[in-house]
Design a protein around this motif. Sequence first.
Motif, mmCIF file in Angstrom:
data_model
loop_
_atom_site.group_PDB
_atom_site.id
_atom_site.type_symbol
_atom_site.label_atom_id
_atom_site.label_comp_id
_atom_site.label_asym_id
_atom_site.label_seq_id
_atom_site.Cartn_x
_atom_site.Cartn_y
_atom_site.Cartn_z
ATOM 1 N N MET A 28 0.802 -1.215 0.000
ATOM 2 C CA MET A 28 0.000 0.000 0.000
ATOM 3 C C MET A 28 0.840 1.271 0.000
ATOM 4 S SD MET A 28 -3.027 -1.066 2.709
ATOM 5 C CE MET A 28 -3.630 0.614 2.739
ATOM 6 N N ILE A 29 1.949 1.263 0.720
ATOM 7 C CA ILE A 29 2.716 2.496 0.942
ATOM 8 C C ILE A 29 4.020 2.512 0.171
ATOM 9 C CG2 ILE A 29 3.785 3.912 2.734
ATOM 10 C CD1 ILE A 29 1.724 2.892 4.676
ATOM 11 N N GLY A 30 4.556 1.337 -0.148
ATOM 12 C CA GLY A 30 5.785 1.277 -0.935
ATOM 13 C C GLY A 30 7.016 1.663 -0.145
ATOM 14 N N ASP A 31 7.847 2.527 -0.718
ATOM 15 C CA ASP A 31 9.131 2.879 -0.106
ATOM 16 C C ASP A 31 9.018 3.941 0.970
ATOM 17 O OD1 ASP A 31 10.439 1.094 -1.772
ATOM 18 O OD2 ASP A 31 10.746 2.592 -3.353
ATOM 19 N N GLN A 32 7.822 4.437 1.210
ATOM 20 C CA GLN A 32 7.665 5.441 2.248
ATOM 21 C C GLN A 32 7.930 4.824 3.622
ATOM 22 O OE1 GLN A 32 3.933 7.626 1.862
ATOM 23 N NE2 GLN A 32 3.751 6.932 -0.254
ATOM 24 N N GLU A 33 8.181 5.684 4.590
ATOM 25 C CA GLU A 33 8.414 5.206 5.947
ATOM 26 C C GLU A 33 7.146 4.551 6.480
ATOM 27 O OE1 GLU A 33 9.704 6.898 10.371
ATOM 28 O OE2 GLU A 33 9.710 8.216 8.608
ATOM 29 N N LYS A 34 7.286 3.324 6.957
ATOM 30 C CA LYS A 34 6.118 2.566 7.398
ATOM 31 C C LYS A 34 5.708 2.990 8.811
ATOM 32 C CE LYS A 34 6.490 0.032 3.679
ATOM 33 N NZ LYS A 34 7.771 0.551 3.192
ATOM 34 N N PRO A 35 4.416 3.233 9.033
ATOM 35 C CA PRO A 35 3.972 3.546 10.395
ATOM 36 C C PRO A 35 3.963 2.292 11.263
ATOM 37 C CG PRO A 35 2.090 3.374 8.929
ATOM 38 C CD PRO A 35 3.314 3.239 8.058
ATOM 39 N N GLU A 36 3.984 2.473 12.547
ATOM 40 C CA GLU A 36 3.880 1.346 13.470
ATOM 41 C C GLU A 36 2.404 1.027 13.672
ATOM 42 O OE1 GLU A 36 5.042 0.124 18.070
ATOM 43 O OE2 GLU A 36 5.939 1.890 17.115
#
Length: 311
Positions: A240-248
């Motif tokens: 869903m988000i790809g290379d962006q910083e993943k939220p916890e």
Amino acid sequence: MEITIILSSPRSGSSWLSRVVRSIPDHSVFTHNTYTTQFLYSLYPIKSVNPFSDDGIARPGVVDSLLKPWRVRRVRSYIESRASGNPIVLISPTLSNFLPLLKEAFPEARYVHFQRNPLDTIASMKNFLAKNDCGGFIDRYRAHSYGGRFFAMRSACIHTLHRLRWMRLVHRGYLGVRPGGFQQAARYSLVDFLSWYYTANQRDILAGLVDIPESRQVAIHYEKLVESYDDEVAKLLEFMIGDQEKPEIPHSHDGVRSGAVGRSKELFDEAQLEQIRSFLLTNAPQRVLQTYGLATANSTAEQQRITQETS
């Protein structure tokens, strides 16, 4: 516009998954607990309330063809106006019925195919069907009065509408959408009907995904969420988000029991389970059966024929 559409059969765990995705920051999530489902049905009012019809929109008539551009605009404006510029997630078992419309409205959408073991899904459908085989408008209103008058009235009205839509089923109760062929299948025995319902719903999902590039679709499994929650959620976020910083993402196991895996053995005897397996092997898409070890080599040719016909 970033949009992810999560497809599943009813009773596959979509309510649980919706709680997971609602915890993703800065995303607007539309579920079957919002007004989105009712809005989609309202675009096809005559078909939706007709107890002698089904909910399929893949074979439009003249009127449907003329209204299609308007419906596409309405869906886009409805979702965009409520998303406030955030990435969007649509998740509901109802969405499989509206795939042709959603694909027109959101041509660049990503798709998650959320799956659960067919035997456990069918067992959960049996419980849900029985749960909705009780009470009328007043009973449902009283049962939901804890949420206030408006909530209770809305729940009672939806309950009454579904009972009307499903009145031709020989086994009282209701599930959700009525896939194409519903009127004929409504005469089946309970076990055969539930097997057919799962098969028809998965058929519609896979038929809708057949022209979607592999890069824009992923399979997520209920059992893996139960057993390896962190890994499966990480897979979903990567998609869903790809290379962006993943939220916890906090754990969301409320209401979910590991005992839900293998529940079919509690609700069906061996003869019924064999009846379900036989129906699935003959009719269900090979792609969903292989994951759970239910497919056989002998069923491959038949499933390829079915896939070609539905696509």
